[in-house]
Enzyme design. Structure first.
Site, PDB file in Angstrom:
ATOM      1  N   HIS A  37     -16.209 -19.601 -44.343  1.00 39.25           N
ATOM      2  CA  HIS A  37     -17.308 -19.513 -45.295  1.00 39.25           C
ATOM      3  C   HIS A  37     -16.341 -20.503 -46.524  1.00 39.25           C
ATOM      4  CE1 HIS A  37     -20.412 -18.380 -48.040  1.00 39.25           C
ATOM      5  NE2 HIS A  37     -19.888 -17.297 -48.397  1.00 39.25           N
TER       6      HIS A  37
ATOM      7  N   SER B 292     -20.964 -19.584 -52.519  1.00 44.23           N
ATOM      8  CA  SER B 292     -21.645 -18.386 -51.999  1.00 44.23           C
ATOM      9  C   SER B 292     -22.691 -18.062 -52.724  1.00 44.23           C
ATOM     10  CB  SER B 292     -20.585 -17.249 -51.694  1.00 44.23           C
ATOM     11  OG  SER B 292     -21.050 -16.262 -51.032  1.00 44.23           O
TER      12      SER B 292
ATOM     13  N   ASP C 275     -21.452 -23.878 -49.628  1.00 44.29           N
ATOM     14  CA  ASP C 275     -21.821 -22.711 -48.709  1.00 44.29           C
ATOM     15  C   ASP C 275     -22.638 -21.532 -48.970  1.00 44.29           C
ATOM     16  OD1 ASP C 275     -21.912 -21.892 -45.926  1.00 44.29           O
ATOM     17  OD2 ASP C 275     -19.954 -20.946 -46.091  1.00 44.29           O
TER      18      ASP C 275
END
Length: 453
Positions: A244, A168, A192
Site C-alpha cells: 500500500h 490512502s 493508492d
C-alpha cells in the site's frame, strides 16, 4: 494462523470500502440540500490543522496557518508567489505522522524549491477504527476545502498553483476537497486510494498500476509472514502497508530522480492485456515516463513468454501451477511462480513474467509443471504430458526477441510433478532473415519445386 489473519485484514478493508462508498453522496447531500456556499466561510468547526513545513525542518510542525486568522499567513512565511502543495495523510494506528511524510516534504522541495508545502494534520480523526476514520474523510475534506477557499480569497491566490496530494484515505479527502472548493484546483494526486471513488471528484483521472498493481516486490505473503515470524505480531499491519505504501515511495522517486532514473511505464488498453505480455512494445510512444492515463509502470524486468503445447491426447486443464527459471549473462532467477489459466492440447499461451533481478541477455529457460494437489489420480493412472518445441521470449526493457529450443531432441516433454524441461537459445534465433529463408528452402524446398513434384 497467517492465512486467517490475512483473510480478516482483507475482509476488514472490503467492509470499509462498502460502508464508506461515496456513490450516493453528491455535493448537495454531503452538507445539506442547499446550493448555498455560506458554510465555506464558517471556520468555527474546523478540527484539522494546517502546518507550513520547511525544507530545513521537514519533520516538525513549527507554524500553523489558521483559517480565519490572516496574520498567521505571513507569520508562517507563506509566499503567495510560489506553488502550494497540500499533503494529506491517511489512516493511522499510532496517532503519529508516518515516516513517509517528511520524506515527501523533502522531495517536493527538492523538485520545486520555490514552493509552500502544507501538511494537513487530521490525526485525531484518523486514529479511530478504520470504518470511523473512513467516514471522517468527508469532514476532513470539508476542512481542507474551507482552508483552500479561505487562503485563495484572502490572498487572491491563483487556483492553478494549488496541488492536493493524498495517500490512502487522504486521497479521498483530497477528492472531496476538490469537489467542494469554489473553483477547480490545478491538480489532485491520489496515492493508492481505497477502492471506492467519489463520482463527482474534479480533475483529470489517470491510473498507474505499479508492478501489476498487486503485491509489490518484497511484499508478497511469504516475505511478509517471514517478517512477522521474526519480529512479532505487532508488524501484522505490514501485510497491508508494505504494498500500500509503495505508491508513496514510487511517487517520491519520480520527484527526486526526475532526470536521472525515471520510472518507465507501458501504455496498455487493459490490465488483462498487460498480464499476457501484449503491451511490451516501445514503438508508437508506448514506453513512457510514469504518469498519464492507463499506464502500468514497473520497477521490475518484464518478459513476454509464448509457449505452444502439443499432445498426442486431448488434454484440458485450468489454473495449473508452474515454475519458470531464467538464466542470463549477468545473473539468474529461479522458480518464478506462475499459474497457467488454461493448459490445452494444441494451444498457445502468452503471459507476462517479471523479476526483480537483471539477468542480462537470456541464455536458457527452464519450465516445471508442479502438482496442484498432494494427491492426484494421475499419480495412479499415469502422468499426462505436453510436448513443447520452442519458447519465444520478448524482453520489455531491451525489446529483444529470443527463440529457445528444447535442449535435448526436437521436443521437451512437460510432465506434471516431474523435473524441469530445459530450453536453450536456438541456433535459428542467431540467423538473419535471409539465412532463415535459405535454411527453410534447403530443408523443405520451395513452393515452386513442390508444385513440380
Amino acid at each position: 494462523m497467517g492465512k486467517e489473519n490475512t483473510f480478516l485484514v482483507t475482509v476488514w478493508i472490503i467492509l470499509a470500502n462498502i460502508c464508506v462508498s461515496f456513490s450516493s453522496t453528491p455535493e448537495q447531500t454531503l452538507f445539506g440540500n442547499s446550493n448555498s456556499t455560506e458554510w465555506l466561510e464558517d471556520y468555527t468547526d474546523i478540527v484539522s490543522k494546517f502546518s507550513l513545513r520547511t525544507a530545513e525542518i521537514p519533520d516538525d510542525d513549527l507554524c500553523y496557518i489558521v483559517p480565519g486568522q490572516p496574520l498567521t499567513i505571513p507569520k508562517c512565511e507563506f509566499n503567495p508567489g510560489y506553488k502550494t502543495f497540500v499533503v494529506i495523510h491517511g489512516w493511522t494506528v499510532t496517532g503519529l505522522f508516518e515516516s513517509w511524510v517528511p520524506k515527501l516534504v523533502t522531495a517536493l522541495y527538492k523538485r520545486e524549491p520555490k514552493a509552500n508545502v502544507i501538511v494537513v494534520d487530521w490525526l485525531t480523526r484518523a486514529q479511530q477504527h478504520y470504518l470511523t476514520s473512513a467516514a471522517n474523510t468527508k469532514l476532513v475534506g470539508k476542512d481542507v476545502a474551507k482552508f483552500v477557499n479561505w487562503l485563495q480569497k484572502t490572498l487572491d491566490y491563483p487556483w492553478e498553483k494549488i496541488h492536493l496530494l493524498g495517500y490512502s484515505l487522504g486521497a479521498h479527502v483530497a477528492g472531496i476537497a476538490g469537489l467542494l472548493t469554489n473553483h477547480k484546483v490545478s491538480r489532485i494526486t491520489g496515492l493508492d486510494p481505497t477502492q471506492h471513488r467519489h463520482p463527482e471528484t474534479r480533475g483529470p483521472r489517470g491510473h498507474l498500476y505499479p508492478n501489476g498493481g498487486t503485491f509489490q516486490p518484497g511484499c508478497d505473503l511469504q516475505n511478509t509472514m517471514m517478517m512477522i515470524a521474526t519480529t512479532g505480531i505487532r508488524n501484522m499491519d505490514q501485510l497491508v502497508k508494505c504494498s500500500h505504501e509503495r505508491s508513496i515511495h514510487l511517487f517520491i522517486d519520480s520527484l527526486v530522480n526526475a532526470a536521472e532514473h525515471q520510472t518507465m511505464a507501458y501504455r496498455c488498453s487493459s490490465k488483462e492485456a498487460f498480464m499476457k505480455g501484449m503491451c511490451l512494445n516501445c514503438r508508437k510512444n508506448r514506453l513512457q515516463q510514469g504518469g498519464g492515463q492507463n499506464l502500468l509502470c514497473d520497477t521490475l524486468f518484464h518478459y513476454q513468454v509464448k509457449v505452444h503445447f502439443f499432445s498426442s491426447e486431448k488434454l484440458a486443464y485450468t489454473e495449473q501451477p508452474m515454475k519458470i527459471s531464467l538464466y542470463g549473462t549477468h545473473d539468474e532467477k529461479t522458480d518464478i511462480p506462475y499459474t497457467m489459466p488454461f493448459l490445452n492440447t494444441n494451444s498457445t499461451v502468452s503471459f507476462l513474467l517479471t523479476t526483480d533481478v537483471d539477468v542480462g541477455e537470456l541464455l536458457m529457460v527452464k519450465l516445471r509443471w508442479e502438482k496442484d494437489a498432494y494427491f492426484s489420480w494421475s499419480d495412479i493412472w499415469g502422468n499426462k504430458n505436453f510436448h513443447i518445441r520452442k519458447i519465444r521470449v520478448k524482453a520489455g526493457e531491451t525489446q529483444s526477441r529470443v527463440i529457445f529450443s528444447a535442449k535435448d531432441g526436437e521436443y521437451a516433454y512437460l510432465i506434471r510433478g516431474k523435473d524441469d524441461v530445459v530450453f536453450v537459445k536456438s541456433k535459428e534465433d542467431n540467423m538473419s532473415r535471409k539465412e532463415k529463408t535459405m535454411h527453410r528452402l534447403k530443408m523443405q524446398g520451395s513452393h515452386f519445386n513442390n508444385k513440380i513434384a
